[in-house]
Design an enzyme around this catalytic site. Structure first.
Site, PDB file in Angstrom:
ATOM      1  N   ARG A 272       0.882  -1.143   0.017  1.00 53.75           N
ATOM      2  CA  ARG A 272      -0.158  -0.021  -0.135  1.00 53.75           C
ATOM      3  C   ARG A 272       0.883   1.198   0.135  1.00 53.75           C
ATOM      4  NH1 ARG A 272      -4.080   2.406   4.623  1.00 53.75           N
ATOM      5  NH2 ARG A 272      -5.254   3.972   3.138  1.00 53.75           N
ATOM      6  N   HIS A 273       0.352   2.356  -0.684  1.00 52.21           N
ATOM      7  CA  HIS A 273       1.147   3.554  -0.620  1.00 52.21           C
ATOM      8  C   HIS A 273       1.266   4.095   0.752  1.00 52.21           C
ATOM      9  CE1 HIS A 273      -2.552   5.938   0.091  1.00 52.21           C
ATOM     10  NE2 HIS A 273      -3.139   4.861  -0.833  1.00 52.21           N
ATOM     11  N   GLY A 274       2.304   5.222   0.730  1.00 53.10           N
ATOM     12  CA  GLY A 274       2.535   5.858   1.741  1.00 53.10           C
ATOM     13  C   GLY A 274       1.332   6.640   2.447  1.00 53.10           C
ATOM     14  N   GLU A 275       1.420   7.440   3.293  1.00 48.24           N
ATOM     15  CA  GLU A 275       0.384   8.119   3.936  1.00 48.24           C
ATOM     16  C   GLU A 275       0.204   9.506   2.874  1.00 48.24           C
ATOM     17  OE1 GLU A 275       0.182   9.217   8.202  1.00 48.24           O
ATOM     18  OE2 GLU A 275       0.024  11.258   7.367  1.00 48.24           O
ATOM     19  N   THR A 276      -1.094   9.977   2.804  1.00 50.34           N
ATOM     20  CA  THR A 276      -1.385  11.265   2.385  1.00 50.34           C
ATOM     21  C   THR A 276      -2.177  12.285   3.087  1.00 50.34           C
ATOM     22  OG1 THR A 276      -3.532  10.860   1.518  1.00 50.34           O
ATOM     23  CG2 THR A 276      -1.612   9.996  -0.060  1.00 50.34           C
ATOM     24  N   ALA A 277      -2.155  13.676   2.867  1.00 47.80           N
ATOM     25  CA  ALA A 277      -2.797  14.381   3.632  1.00 47.80           C
ATOM     26  C   ALA A 277      -4.445  13.986   3.994  1.00 47.80           C
ATOM     27  CB  ALA A 277      -2.698  15.678   3.342  1.00 47.80           C
ATOM     28  N   TRP A 278      -4.996  13.399   3.098  1.00 49.11           N
ATOM     29  CA  TRP A 278      -6.421  12.782   3.155  1.00 49.11           C
ATOM     30  C   TRP A 278      -6.549  11.776   3.783  1.00 49.11           C
ATOM     31  CZ3 TRP A 278      -9.765  13.885  -1.972  1.00 49.11           C
ATOM     32  CH2 TRP A 278      -9.693  15.188  -2.184  1.00 49.11           C
ATOM     33  N   ASN A 279      -5.417  10.861   3.868  1.00 54.18           N
ATOM     34  CA  ASN A 279      -5.492   9.895   4.832  1.00 54.18           C
ATOM     35  C   ASN A 279      -5.503  10.331   6.017  1.00 54.18           C
ATOM     36  OD1 ASN A 279      -3.281   7.879   2.924  1.00 54.18           O
ATOM     37  ND2 ASN A 279      -5.270   7.658   2.757  1.00 54.18           N
TER      38      ASN A 279
ATOM     39  N   ARG B  75       0.192   8.925  -5.469  1.00 57.67           N
ATOM     40  CA  ARG B  75       0.491   8.322  -4.339  1.00 57.67           C
ATOM     41  C   ARG B  75       1.107   6.954  -4.471  1.00 57.67           C
ATOM     42  NH1 ARG B  75      -5.077   8.800  -4.398  1.00 57.67           N
ATOM     43  NH2 ARG B  75      -6.270   7.015  -4.073  1.00 57.67           N
TER      44      ARG B  75
ATOM     45  N   GLU C 195      -7.285   2.481  -6.948  1.00 55.27           N
ATOM     46  CA  GLU C 195      -8.280   2.272  -5.780  1.00 55.27           C
ATOM     47  C   GLU C 195      -9.422   2.156  -6.402  1.00 55.27           C
ATOM     48  OE1 GLU C 195      -9.551   1.009  -3.104  1.00 55.27           O
ATOM     49  OE2 GLU C 195      -8.229   2.436  -1.788  1.00 55.27           O
TER      50      GLU C 195
END
Length: 219
Positions: free
Chosen positions: A8-15, A58, A82
Site C-alpha cells: 500500500r502507498h504511503g500516507e497522504t494528507a487525505w489519509n 501516491r 483504488e
C-alpha cells in the site's frame, strides 16, 4: 510459483484527515514520503524482478522510492487503482452519512452490486472492483511466473487480494487492518493466490495509518 509483494502507498494528507480519495490523485505527504523511503530500505536486499504501480501519484511516488534502490523502472497499470467511489470521492468519511444517508446505508450493507451516487466519475460496485483488481494481479503474476514482483497500490486493492486468497464472500465485513506502506506477501501457483504474510510494518518506527477505522465504518 510467483511471489507477490503487494504494497500500500504511503500516507497522504487525505489519509490523515480521513477524506475519501478513490480515483482522486492525491500525493504523499511528508510522513508518507518518509514511510516510502523506509519501505524501500527494508526491501533493498530483496531481489525484485519487476515493480508495477497504480498510476495514481501516491502509489507512483511510493513505487519510485523502491525502484531507485532496486535499480529498476516502474511500470504503471491503471487497473491497480483504488476503487472509484463516484460522488463520495473528496468527502470526509464523517460527512458521508449526513450528505448521502441512503447511499451510505447501502454502502455499509456491502451489497456486491450496489453503486455510488454519481459524481465527477462513475463509481464501481464491489463486484466490479474485485474483478478488475484480481484480473490485474493474476495477469502480472502469470507474466512473471517463477519471479518476485512488487505491486504498489491502495488499501482497497489489498483488501481484494486478501479476500481472494481467503475465499471470503464479497459481502463479508472487513476483518483486517490495512496499513500505509505495509508489505503484504502472496504467492501464485498458477491457479490461486495464497496469503503468506499480512501487514508487515516492522520497517516503520511508528504505527502506519489505517485509512478506514473499522469500528466506525463497519465495512
Amino acid at each position: 510459483m510467483t511471489e507477490i509483494l503487494l504494497i500500500r502507498h504511503g500516507e497522504t494528507a487525505w489519509n490523515a484527515v480521513r477524506r475519501l480519495q478513490g480515483h482522486l490523485d492525491i500525493p504523499l505527504n511528508a510522513e508518507g514520503t518518509r514511510q516510502a523511503k523506509a519501505l524501500a530500505w527494508a526491501l533493498q536486499n530483496e531481489k525484485l524482478d519487476a515493480i508495477i504501480s497504480s498510476d495514481l501519484q501516491r502509489a507512483m511516488q511510493t513505487a519510485g522510492e523502491i525502484a531507485r534502490l532496486q535499480g529498476l523502472s516502474t511500470r504503471l497499470d491503471p487497473a491497480l487503482r483504488e476503487r472509484c467511489f463516484g460522488g463520495f470521492e473528496g468527502e470526509l468519511y464523517s460527512e458521508i452519512p449526513h450528505k448521502f444517508p441512503e447511499a451510505y446505508a447501502i454502502w455499509q450493507s456491502r451489497d456486491p452490486d450496489a453503486l455510488f451516487p454519481p459524481g465527477e466519475r462513475v463509481g464501481e460496485s464491489i463486484r466490479q472492483f474485485q474483478t478488475r483488481v484480481i484480473d490485474a494481479i493474476l495477469h502480472h503474476a502469470r507474466q512473471h511466473q517463477g519471479k518476485k514482483i512488487a505491486l504498489v497500490a491502495h488499501g482497497g486493492v489489498l483488501e481484494c487480494a486478501y479476500r481472494a486468497a481467503k475465499s471470503l464472500p464479497l459481502n463479508a465485513p472487513r476483518d483486517v487492518t490495512i496499513y500505509n506502506a505495509s508489505i503484504n506477501r502472496f504467492s501464485f501457483d498458477g491457479e490461486a493466490l495464497q496469503l503468506l504474510q499480512w501487514g508487515d510494518i516492522a520497517h516503520l518506527d511508528a504505527d502506519a495509518m489505517d485509512e478506514i477505522n473499522q469500528s466506525q465504518t463497519k465495512q
